[in-house]
Scaffold this active site. Structure first.
Site, PDB file in Angstrom:
ATOM      1  N   GLY A  42       5.019 -16.008 -10.730  1.00 48.19           N
ATOM      2  CA  GLY A  42       5.421 -16.511  -9.431  1.00 48.19           C
ATOM      3  C   GLY A  42       4.628 -17.748  -9.059  1.00 48.19           C
ATOM      4  N   VAL A  43       5.032 -18.384  -7.971  1.00 46.01           N
ATOM      5  CA  VAL A  43       4.389 -19.620  -7.526  1.00 46.01           C
ATOM      6  C   VAL A  43       3.274 -19.296  -6.544  1.00 46.01           C
ATOM      7  CG1 VAL A  43       4.762 -21.846  -6.397  1.00 46.01           C
ATOM      8  CG2 VAL A  43       6.547 -20.860  -7.825  1.00 46.01           C
ATOM      9  N   GLY A  44       2.166 -20.024  -6.627  1.00 48.39           N
ATOM     10  CA  GLY A  44       1.089 -19.860  -5.653  1.00 48.39           C
ATOM     11  C   GLY A  44      -0.264 -20.013  -6.293  1.00 48.39           C
ATOM     12  N   ASN A  45      -1.282 -20.010  -5.450  1.00 48.09           N
ATOM     13  CA  ASN A  45      -2.635 -20.241  -5.934  1.00 48.09           C
ATOM     14  C   ASN A  45      -3.133 -19.128  -6.843  1.00 48.09           C
ATOM     15  OD1 ASN A  45      -3.433 -22.789  -4.483  1.00 48.09           O
ATOM     16  ND2 ASN A  45      -2.879 -21.552  -2.716  1.00 48.09           N
ATOM     17  N   GLU A  94      10.689 -18.779 -13.739  1.00 48.44           N
ATOM     18  CA  GLU A  94      11.449 -19.583 -12.777  1.00 48.44           C
ATOM     19  C   GLU A  94      10.952 -21.022 -12.726  1.00 48.44           C
ATOM     20  OE1 GLU A  94      12.574 -16.970  -9.033  1.00 48.44           O
ATOM     21  OE2 GLU A  94      10.424 -17.047  -9.406  1.00 48.44           O
ATOM     22  N   ASN A 100       8.501 -15.839   3.700  1.00 50.56           N
ATOM     23  CA  ASN A 100       9.281 -16.554   2.687  1.00 50.56           C
ATOM     24  C   ASN A 100      10.342 -15.581   2.178  1.00 50.56           C
ATOM     25  OD1 ASN A 100       6.238 -16.056   1.266  1.00 50.56           O
ATOM     26  ND2 ASN A 100       7.974 -14.953   0.387  1.00 50.56           N
TER      27      ASN A 100
END
Length: 489
Positions: free
Chosen positions: A254-257, A279, A369
């Site tokens: 997934g996206v994120g820090n 993704e 989100n």
């Protein structure tokens, strides 16, 4: 033509399919011109809003500009823009959150209604009229196919070396005519490098030169490094036990820090010749490609910080044979994810002691989100992993709670939980066994005694003993935060 003339083709009340996925490949000029037109109409006392479909989140020139103009009536399927989020949470905008793999099929089936206009960013138009995609694919194929009219933005900022990276699959069909998607390895190419587009549908071409906009990733803090360390140790153990190959299975992140920090930790891990079926390609995955640790990465778009995006554009040619960008209905397709055996690693907002995961809502009712592709991957992965620091808001929130205030992922789809405190492998455990392990391994020490006390009292007094719950207390931690600003008693 200019962006304002192109935006004039979009009528009030119409549905617009915009390109874009996590701040890459979204149109910049036409949405801003449309927002200016909406503001002028509002100033004249005339209503003007549109329904907006995208691939996922976009950038400030699209979601932000239209939200400032109060121009979005309805939005799907994913959002991360703060102003759009505010308007959703205050009831000014309707929002439909759904699994990203389902958007294109639902649009093609007609379940979402007609699509009036597609506004698609591309990097070039070929001499035969086909369109060279830009830095994301998303739902663009479906928008072009389904829309009554198409507006094309040709963005010269996008690298010309993107051509050849895309794999646009035209083999999908609606039931009962569906056939298997012939992807057997992450690097398989089964489609075409460009979008097909009927020239008669194109009503405007707008030239731009504007960068994609993604926020930079923060340097990993102590919690992120600890989470990455726990996960690296777990993956090494799975290899040792013979449950994973030495090169791992295809990675999804997934996206994120936090996910980006985990990807960074793989640079120092023992795994070679890795692959990714995911993704988005973010900074950590790009670093793995550059270092040669990652052989191939399949995704639907990029989510690169400004520095990484500049580097990619300058060196894009070297990635052409190792990066594949697909439509999101393929990058996130459950059939392919299950076949490849992906390792799904996603962030979360909170989890409860039985392994229910909330990915989308704060305190049960405020959307943060969308669910994105986490559900597509979690349910179909070889191993499904969710990660978060054990506390938020300077320790005033515990991310492990008696009962999740909103559930996106049921316990059957959650196999591993990781915080900086430790890792809980939940595979094969009953609900009460899960609870004891999560409390022991993942909960912050400040909240562990209270959560242990709740669980023991639930075991003694609950209506049933399969997943013991005290109904009058289960959401009391969230209510206490709403009333006092802290979950601490």
């Amino acid at each position: 033509m200019g962006a304002a003339d192109a935006a004039a083709f979009i009528a009030p009340g119409s549905t617009v399919g915009m390109s874009g996925f996590t701040g890459s490949g979204y149109p910049k000029a036409v949405p801003m011109a449309l927002a200016a037109r909406i503001e002028a109409e509002h100033a004249a006392g005339r209503p003007f809003q549109v329904r907006v479909w995208t691939g996922a989140s976009t950038g400030p020139e699209l979601d932000g500009a239209l939200a400032r103009a109060h121009g979005i009536e309805f939005r799907l399927p994913y959002n991360s823009d703060p102003l759009v989020r505010e308007q959703i949470n205050t009831g000014q905008m309707e929002y439909f959150d759904l699994h990203l793999s389902q958007v294109a099929p639902m649009a093609a089936q007609g379940f979402l209604g007609p699509l009036d206009t597609a506004v698609i960013e591309v990097s070039a138009i070929a001499s035969d009229g086909s369109l060279v995609p830009s830095s994301s694919v998303g739902n663009n194929k479906t928008w072009i196919d389904q829309a009554r009219q198409v507006i094309v933005e040709v963005n010269r900022w996008q690298s010309a070396a993107l051509e050849g990276m895309h794999d646009i699959y035209y083999g999908t069909a609606l039931p009962p005519h569906r056939v298997p998607i012939p992807i057997l390895k992450p690097g398989d190419r089964v489609g075409e490098p460009r979008f097909r587009c009927d020239p008669d549908k194109v009503v405007a071409v707008v030239e731009t030169e504007s960068p994609d906009r993604n926020l930079p990733f923060r340097a990993p803090d102590a919690a992120a490094r600890a989470i990455a360390g726990h996960l690296l140790e777990f993956l090494c153990h799975e290899v040792k036990m013979g449950r994973l190959p030495a090169s791992l299975l295809p990675i999804q992140s997934g996206v994120g820090n936090i996910p980006n920090a985990v990807l960074g930790s793989l640079l120092d891990g023992p795994f070679e010749r890795m692959t990714a079926y995911t993704e988005v390609i973010q900074d950590g995955m790009l670093d793995l490609l550059i270092a040669g640790r990652l052989q191939v990465a399949s995704a639907t778009g990029f989510s690169l910080s400004p520095g990484a995006a500049h580097r990619f554009n300058a060196e894009a040619a070297q990635f052409r044979d190792r990066v594949i960008l697909r439509p999101q209905e393929i990058s996130n397709h459950p059939e392919v994810i299950r076949r490849l055996g992906c390792l799904a690693m996603n962030g979360m907002i909170e989890a409860d002691i039985y392994g229910c995961v909330n990915s989308t809502h704060v305190m049960g009712s405020r959307i943060q989100n969308g669910i994105g592709g986490s559900g597509d991957f979690a349910r179909n992965a070889y191993i499904s992993i969710f990660m978060t620091p054990s506390t938020a808001k300077d320790g005033h929130i515990s991310t492990l709670v008696p009962q999740a205030s909103h559930v996106d992922h049921i316990p059957q789809d959650v196999q591993v939980l990781v915080t900086e405190q430790g890792l809980a492998d939940l595979r094969g455990l009953s609900p009460k066994q899960r609870a004891r392990l999560i409390i022991a391994r993942c909960v912050h020490p400040d909240y562990r005694p209270a959560l242990s006390d709740y669980f023991e009292r639930a075991c003694a007094h609950a209506y049933g003993q399969q997943s013991p719950s005290l109904l009058t207390e289960a959401l009391s931690w969230h209510q206490r935060f709403i009333e006092t600003g802290s979950m601490r008693s």
